[in-house]
Write a protein that holds these residues in place. Sequence first.
Motif, PDB file in Angstrom:
ATOM      1  N   TYR A 238      45.464  35.945  40.564  1.00  0.00           N
ATOM      2  CA  TYR A 238      46.044  37.242  40.891  1.00  0.00           C
ATOM      3  C   TYR A 238      46.192  37.363  42.403  1.00  0.00           C
ATOM      4  CZ  TYR A 238      44.964  38.619  36.109  1.00  0.00           C
ATOM      5  OH  TYR A 238      44.911  38.697  34.740  1.00  0.00           O
ATOM      6  N   GLU A 239      47.248  38.046  42.827  1.00  0.00           N
ATOM      7  CA  GLU A 239      47.427  38.329  44.246  1.00  0.00           C
ATOM      8  C   GLU A 239      46.577  39.549  44.586  1.00  0.00           C
ATOM      9  OE1 GLU A 239      50.984  39.694  47.228  1.00  0.00           O
ATOM     10  OE2 GLU A 239      51.502  38.357  45.558  1.00  0.00           O
ATOM     11  N   LYS A 240      45.570  39.339  45.438  1.00  0.00           N
ATOM     12  CA  LYS A 240      44.595  40.380  45.762  1.00  0.00           C
ATOM     13  C   LYS A 240      44.646  40.716  47.244  1.00  0.00           C
ATOM     14  CE  LYS A 240      41.760  37.460  43.931  1.00  0.00           C
ATOM     15  NZ  LYS A 240      40.633  36.671  43.452  1.00  0.00           N
ATOM     16  N   ASP A 241      44.260  41.943  47.557  1.00  0.00           N
ATOM     17  CA  ASP A 241      44.123  42.305  48.966  1.00  0.00           C
ATOM     18  C   ASP A 241      42.750  41.849  49.458  1.00  0.00           C
ATOM     19  OD1 ASP A 241      42.230  44.223  48.168  1.00  0.00           O
ATOM     20  OD2 ASP A 241      43.577  45.924  48.459  1.00  0.00           O
ATOM     21  N   ASP A 242      42.413  42.172  50.691  1.00  0.00           N
ATOM     22  CA  ASP A 242      41.153  41.708  51.263  1.00  0.00           C
ATOM     23  C   ASP A 242      39.920  42.339  50.618  1.00  0.00           C
ATOM     24  OD1 ASP A 242      41.742  44.187  52.364  1.00  0.00           O
ATOM     25  OD2 ASP A 242      41.023  43.678  54.363  1.00  0.00           O
ATOM     26  N   LYS A 243      40.102  43.360  49.794  1.00  0.00           N
ATOM     27  CA  LYS A 243      38.994  43.983  49.066  1.00  0.00           C
ATOM     28  C   LYS A 243      38.910  43.490  47.621  1.00  0.00           C
ATOM     29  CE  LYS A 243      39.115  48.174  51.819  1.00  0.00           C
ATOM     30  NZ  LYS A 243      39.349  49.623  51.823  1.00  0.00           N
ATOM     31  N   GLY A 244      39.780  42.538  47.256  1.00  0.00           N
ATOM     32  CA  GLY A 244      39.767  42.008  45.892  1.00  0.00           C
ATOM     33  C   GLY A 244      40.544  42.848  44.897  1.00  0.00           C
ATOM     34  N   MET A 245      41.390  43.737  45.393  1.00  0.00           N
ATOM     35  CA  MET A 245      42.141  44.644  44.518  1.00  0.00           C
ATOM     36  C   MET A 245      43.540  44.092  44.227  1.00  0.00           C
ATOM     37  SD  MET A 245      39.855  46.913  44.137  1.00  0.00           S
ATOM     38  CE  MET A 245      40.341  48.524  43.613  1.00  0.00           C
TER      39      MET A 245
END
Length: 157
Positions: A61-68
Amino acid sequence: MLTFEEKLSIIKEFPQLERKDVSLGRVNFHYEESASDKKNVVYHLHPNGNGFVYAGGLQGYEKDDKGMVNIRDFSADELRTLLEQAIAALAPKSTEESAIVGDQPEEKWVNEDGHILILVNEDEDMWNVYAGLNLDGTFNSYGEAAEYLDEEGFRRL
């Protein structure tokens, strides 16, 4: 794109998630039984259909730096799969898992039917795959074990 109401309906299919209304009509869903300090699985689901799901420990999954992961354009099936995987990744170890894994390095792998196998590094040069308490296979390297799981239709959580 699914509407806010459609996404809410899908999320409500997971009774382990607890709804928490936040500002501006947004909604969070917490997983209170999480084995991690991370309890917020669905974050800021907005009436415009935008929102996020925590996938910190998940692959693919493409996640942001917070894992979202942004779920704005997810289909119903994609959202269900992500939620299942996110909850499984945060779930406390069962008695079976604790008996098998102990303090050894381990990974959970899941197939499209939601079946979970556990890959455990039990010795520096031995990787075992378990289905519940049953040993499914033993491999000489992580690469061999991962290839076997991939061929069997599993992917790492």
